[in-house]
Scaffold this active site. Structure first.
Site, mmCIF file in Angstrom:
data_model
loop_
_atom_site.group_PDB
_atom_site.id
_atom_site.type_symbol
_atom_site.label_atom_id
_atom_site.label_comp_id
_atom_site.label_asym_id
_atom_site.label_seq_id
_atom_site.Cartn_x
_atom_site.Cartn_y
_atom_site.Cartn_z
ATOM 1 N N GLY A 155 -13.150 23.461 51.334
ATOM 2 C CA GLY A 155 -14.561 23.527 51.710
ATOM 3 C C GLY A 155 -14.939 24.895 52.251
ATOM 4 C CB VAL A 176 -15.716 25.484 57.877
ATOM 5 C CG1 VAL A 176 -14.891 25.810 59.118
ATOM 6 C CG2 VAL A 176 -17.191 25.704 58.173
ATOM 7 C CG ASN A 198 -11.507 14.130 48.495
ATOM 8 O OD1 ASN A 198 -12.158 15.125 48.765
ATOM 9 N ND2 ASN A 198 -11.960 12.901 48.696
ATOM 10 C CB THR A 209 -18.211 18.378 49.177
ATOM 11 O OG1 THR A 209 -17.323 18.350 50.294
ATOM 12 C CG2 THR A 209 -19.024 17.099 49.134
ATOM 13 N N GLY A 210 -15.503 20.118 48.066
ATOM 14 C CA GLY A 210 -14.881 21.451 48.081
ATOM 15 C C GLY A 210 -14.665 21.971 46.669
ATOM 16 C CB VAL A 248 -7.406 13.035 54.936
ATOM 17 C CG1 VAL A 248 -6.720 14.322 54.528
ATOM 18 C CG2 VAL A 248 -8.887 13.258 55.136
ATOM 19 C CB ALA A 274 -14.206 19.690 62.167
ATOM 20 C CE1 TYR A 281 -20.779 15.576 58.782
ATOM 21 C CE2 TYR A 281 -22.567 16.185 60.246
ATOM 22 C CZ TYR A 281 -21.379 16.499 59.615
ATOM 23 O OH TYR A 281 -20.796 17.730 59.825
ATOM 24 N NE ARG A 295 -24.462 23.133 54.721
ATOM 25 C CZ ARG A 295 -23.216 22.986 55.130
ATOM 26 N NH1 ARG A 295 -22.967 22.700 56.385
ATOM 27 N NH2 ARG A 295 -22.212 23.137 54.296
#
Ligand code: UDP
Length: 318
Positions: A10, A12, A32, A35-36, A57, A122, A153, A194
């Site tokens: 991802g 970060v 996985n 989104t990365g 995970v 995080a 979220y 974003r």
């Protein structure tokens, strides 16, 4: 040192892997790819000290950490960063977002317990919801809609915070929670919705920038290198088990101001269009970073204009 980074591909997570490798650590990156993107790991993959594991995970940790002996023999840190993180992505992947922050965090805790690794979870400024206290200090409990569109979220991150801090008390692990405020920089995804990628891309195309609501809502934007520096300090300093720390930049801008600055730096005339304000969109957000200064000797150093220029360069090349 060995570092396990979940969410390594991802935005970060990949910067975190690069920094840990530069510091000399062995790094195992787990993602996985929901989104990365593997391209984010191009620099990391060039190092012989980096290993990538494609895994979820939300599955038991034994499926993503093959061999604990590496962690048992030397200092180890586990940085649990796997999660969709933009409103567009976590609303799209709402159930997966809840799973990774709840079940995934339980697995990260179990792995930290089995290996003795220090765990950094995080979390997010979204833990404060639409805050009634401004700026937000770590002692503020927040104002979160538990059943709103962002709750997948916000509430799963809040559960993760509760789980990690409870595990510190009940299991004796060294767990820490970082509340990350809006962060930006190269490797943000063009389509993640974003505000900074949206504004950069529109400005570079000479298109109007879309402001949601009247643009008077505020955010504080931290350049990714500053964030990563704070994260590494927080994960590696001794004596911080159970601590919860904000990391972010404490400059505060309205979204309209951000639009003006982005257009100016992109060298385009400012043109705006309006769209509806999404539900539960926080009106004001700015971290109090006193605790990070005290505990970590950390403070953000990259001015918004400097970071935005680098981000515009990234999108210009992409
Ligand atoms: N926003 C906007 N235009 C966009 C994207 C976002 O005006 O193209 C606004 C959004 O409503 C919010 C702020 O910018 O008030 C920051 O949104 P972002 O999705 O970056 O992150 P958030 O802080 O809401 O998680």
């Amino acid at each position: 040192m060995i570092a396990y980074v979940t969410g390594a591909a991802g935005f970060v997570g990949s910067h975190l892997c690069d920094r840990l490798l530069r510091d000399g650590a062995d790094v195992v990156g787990i993602d996985n790819l929901a989104t990365g993107a593997v391209e984010n790991l191009r620099d990391a993959q060039a190092s012989s000290r980096f290993t990538f594991v494609q895994a979820d995970v939300s599955e038991p940790w034994e499926t993503w950490i093959a061999d604990l002996s590496a962690a048992l023999q030397r200092p180890a840190v586990m940085l649990h960063f796997a999660s969709p993180a933009s409103p567009v992505q976590y609303e799209r992947l709402a159930l997966q977002t809840m799973a990774v922050n709840a079940v995934g965090t339980m697995h990260a805790v179990a792995a930290a317990q089995a290996s003795g690794a220090t765990l950094l979870f995080a979390s997010t400024s979204e833990s404060y919801g639409d805050p009634h206290e401004h700026p937000q200090r770590e002692t503020y409990w927040g104002n979160v809609n538990p059943v709103g569109i962002r709750s997948c979220y916000d509430e799963s991150k809040r559960f993760g915070e509760a789980y990690v801090t409870t595990a510190v008390r009940k299991l004796g692990i060294d767990g820490r929670v970082v509340r990350i405020f809006n962060t930006y920089g190269p490797r943000m995804q063009a389509g993640d919705g974003r505000v900074i990628p949206n504004f950069c891309i529109s400005a570079l195309r000479g298109e109007p920038l879309t402001v949601y609501g009247d643009g008077s809502q505020t955010r504080s934007f931290c350049y990714v290198d500053d964030l990563v520096d704070g994260l590494v300090r927080f994960a590696t300093r001794s004596g911080l088990a159970g601590r919860v720390v904000n990391i972010g930049n404490d400059g505060e801008y309205t979204i309209r101001q951000l639009a003006e600055i982005t257009a100016r730096l992109a060298g385009t005339e400012l043109r705006l269009t309006r769209d509806a304000l999404p539900p539960d969109d926080p009106t004001r957000r700015k971290p109090d970073v006193t605790l990070a200064r005290e505990l970590l000797d950390w403070q953000p150093t990259t001015p918004l204009e400097t970071g935005l220029r680098r981000t515009l360069d990234y999108f210009r090349k992409g």
